[in-house]
Write a protein that holds these residues in place. Structure first.
Motif, PDB file in Angstrom:
ATOM      1  N   SER A 107      75.941  44.354  -3.214  1.00  9.87           N
ATOM      2  CA  SER A 107      75.168  43.593  -3.946  1.00  9.87           C
ATOM      3  C   SER A 107      74.826  44.565  -5.237  1.00  9.87           C
ATOM      4  O   SER A 107      74.187  45.616  -5.181  1.00  9.87           O
ATOM      5  CB  SER A 107      73.967  42.768  -3.547  1.00  9.87           C
ATOM      6  N   ASN A 136      81.328  45.043  -0.186  1.00 10.82           N
ATOM      7  CA  ASN A 136      80.941  43.935  -0.617  1.00 10.82           C
ATOM      8  C   ASN A 136      79.450  44.005  -1.109  1.00 10.82           C
ATOM      9  O   ASN A 136      78.313  43.339  -0.513  1.00 10.82           O
ATOM     10  CB  ASN A 136      81.071  42.840   0.254  1.00 10.82           C
ATOM     11  N   THR A 195      74.499  44.680 -10.127  1.00  8.25           N
ATOM     12  CA  THR A 195      74.702  43.917 -11.381  1.00  8.25           C
ATOM     13  C   THR A 195      76.340  44.519 -11.704  1.00  8.25           C
ATOM     14  O   THR A 195      76.788  45.262 -11.102  1.00  8.25           O
ATOM     15  CB  THR A 195      73.904  44.724 -12.641  1.00  8.25           C
ATOM     16  N   ASP A 196      76.880  44.064 -12.776  1.00  7.83           N
ATOM     17  CA  ASP A 196      78.297  44.276 -13.145  1.00  7.83           C
ATOM     18  C   ASP A 196      78.259  45.583 -13.485  1.00  7.83           C
ATOM     19  O   ASP A 196      79.495  46.470 -12.937  1.00  7.83           O
ATOM     20  CB  ASP A 196      78.721  43.373 -14.236  1.00  7.83           C
ATOM     21  N   PHE A 197      77.323  46.144 -14.286  1.00  6.86           N
ATOM     22  CA  PHE A 197      77.403  47.377 -14.785  1.00  6.86           C
ATOM     23  C   PHE A 197      77.233  48.379 -13.254  1.00  6.86           C
ATOM     24  O   PHE A 197      77.902  49.645 -13.461  1.00  6.86           O
ATOM     25  CB  PHE A 197      76.200  47.954 -15.645  1.00  6.86           C
ATOM     26  N   GLN A 198      76.429  48.333 -12.453  1.00 10.15           N
ATOM     27  CA  GLN A 198      76.103  49.176 -11.265  1.00 10.15           C
ATOM     28  C   GLN A 198      77.471  49.011 -10.563  1.00 10.15           C
ATOM     29  O   GLN A 198      77.881  50.380 -10.041  1.00 10.15           O
ATOM     30  CB  GLN A 198      75.185  48.485 -10.398  1.00 10.15           C
ATOM     31  N   LYS A 199      78.171  47.783 -10.481  1.00  7.96           N
ATOM     32  CA  LYS A 199      79.399  47.946  -9.744  1.00  7.96           C
ATOM     33  C   LYS A 199      80.520  48.954 -10.335  1.00  7.96           C
ATOM     34  O   LYS A 199      81.626  49.316  -9.782  1.00  7.96           O
ATOM     35  CB  LYS A 199      79.950  46.376  -9.585  1.00  7.96           C
ATOM     36  N   ARG A 200      80.363  48.781 -11.950  1.00  7.73           N
ATOM     37  CA  ARG A 200      81.374  49.376 -12.656  1.00  7.73           C
ATOM     38  C   ARG A 200      81.000  51.061 -12.344  1.00  7.73           C
ATOM     39  O   ARG A 200      82.174  51.738 -12.057  1.00  7.73           O
ATOM     40  CB  ARG A 200      81.414  49.322 -14.264  1.00  7.73           C
ATOM     41  N   TRP A 248      79.824  52.176  -9.542  1.00 10.94           N
ATOM     42  CA  TRP A 248      80.225  52.540  -8.096  1.00 10.94           C
ATOM     43  C   TRP A 248      81.858  52.714  -7.978  1.00 10.94           C
ATOM     44  O   TRP A 248      82.140  53.539  -7.415  1.00 10.94           O
ATOM     45  CB  TRP A 248      79.685  51.486  -7.136  1.00 10.94           C
ATOM     46  N   ASN A 249      82.545  51.667  -8.838  1.00 15.10           N
ATOM     47  CA  ASN A 249      83.954  51.775  -8.733  1.00 15.10           C
ATOM     48  C   ASN A 249      84.290  53.181  -9.355  1.00 15.10           C
ATOM     49  O   ASN A 249      85.223  53.847  -8.878  1.00 15.10           O
ATOM     50  CB  ASN A 249      84.619  50.775  -9.545  1.00 15.10           C
TER      51      ASN A 249
END
Length: 159
Positions: free
Chosen positions: A69, A67, A71-76, A78-79
Motif C-alpha cells: 500500500s 502488493n 501513494t502512486d509516487f511511493q510506488k514509483r 519502490w519500483n
C-alpha cells in the motif's frame, strides 16, 4: 484476509504479511514478543523460502508478487529501488533523477523510508551522495550488515 508469519533472520525476527494478491509487507524487529511461526499459509511460503535463501547467500533477487500500500509516487520510487542490482548502491539523488526530477530528492528519500517491503524492495541499497550510510528504518547497523552481505568481494580476516 491478510495473513502474517514470523521467521528468524540474522537481523531479528522478520514479519511477512500478505494474501493471495501478494506480499503487502516485510518488516524486522528485535522484540521478543514475536516468535517464529510454525505454520505458514501457502501464499506466504514462497516469500519465507526466498528470504531464507537470501540470508543463506543463495539468492540475489526475489520472484514474488508484491502488493504494498502506498501513494502512486511511493510506488514509483519502490519500483526504481527494485532496479538496483544486488551488490550495488545508488544515491537518493540518483533515484530522484531516475524519476525525472532531481528536485524530488527529499520526496524520494521519504518514500524510500516508507518502503513496507524490507529487503525484497532493496531500500538498503540507497546511500548518501557522498557515500555515507544515511537513514535506515531498520537501524544503520542492519543497513551496514545487508550491504556487507551483498558485497561480492568478501574481505577475509588475516587473523
Amino acid at each position: 484476509m491478510i495473513d502474517e508469519v514470523c521467521i528468524e533472520t540474522p537481523l531479528g525476527i522478520a514479519t511477512i504479511s500478505g494474501d493471495k494478491n501478494g506480499i503487502t509487507s516485510v518488516s524486522v524487529t528485535k522484540e521478543s514478543k514475536h516468535t517464529p511461526s510454525t505454520e505458514i499459509p501457502e501464499h506466504l511460503q514462497k516469500a519465507v523460502s526466498q528470504l531464507n535463501e537470501y540470508f543463506k547467500g543463495r539468492r540475489t533477487d526475489f520472484d514474488l508478487t508484491l502488493n504494498p500500500s502506498g501513494t502512486d509516487f511511493q510506488k514509483r520510487v519502490w519500483n526504481e529501488l527494485l532496479k538496483i542490482p544486488f551488490g550495488k548502491t545508488v544515491s537518493y539523488l540518483d533515484i530522484a533523477k531516475r524519476l525525472g526530477d532531481p528536485k524530488t530528492i527529499r520526496a524520494a528519500a521519504s518514500a524510500n523510508g516508507k518502503n513496507p517491503l524490507w529487503i525484497i524492495v532493496p531500500c538498503h541499497r540507497v546511500i548518501g551522495s557522498d557515500g555515507s550510510l544515511t537513514g535506515y528504518a531498520g537501524g544503520l547497523w542492519r543497513k551496514k550488515w545487508l550491504l556487507n552481505h551483498e558485497n561480492p568481494v568478501k574481505q577475509q580476516s588475516l587473523f
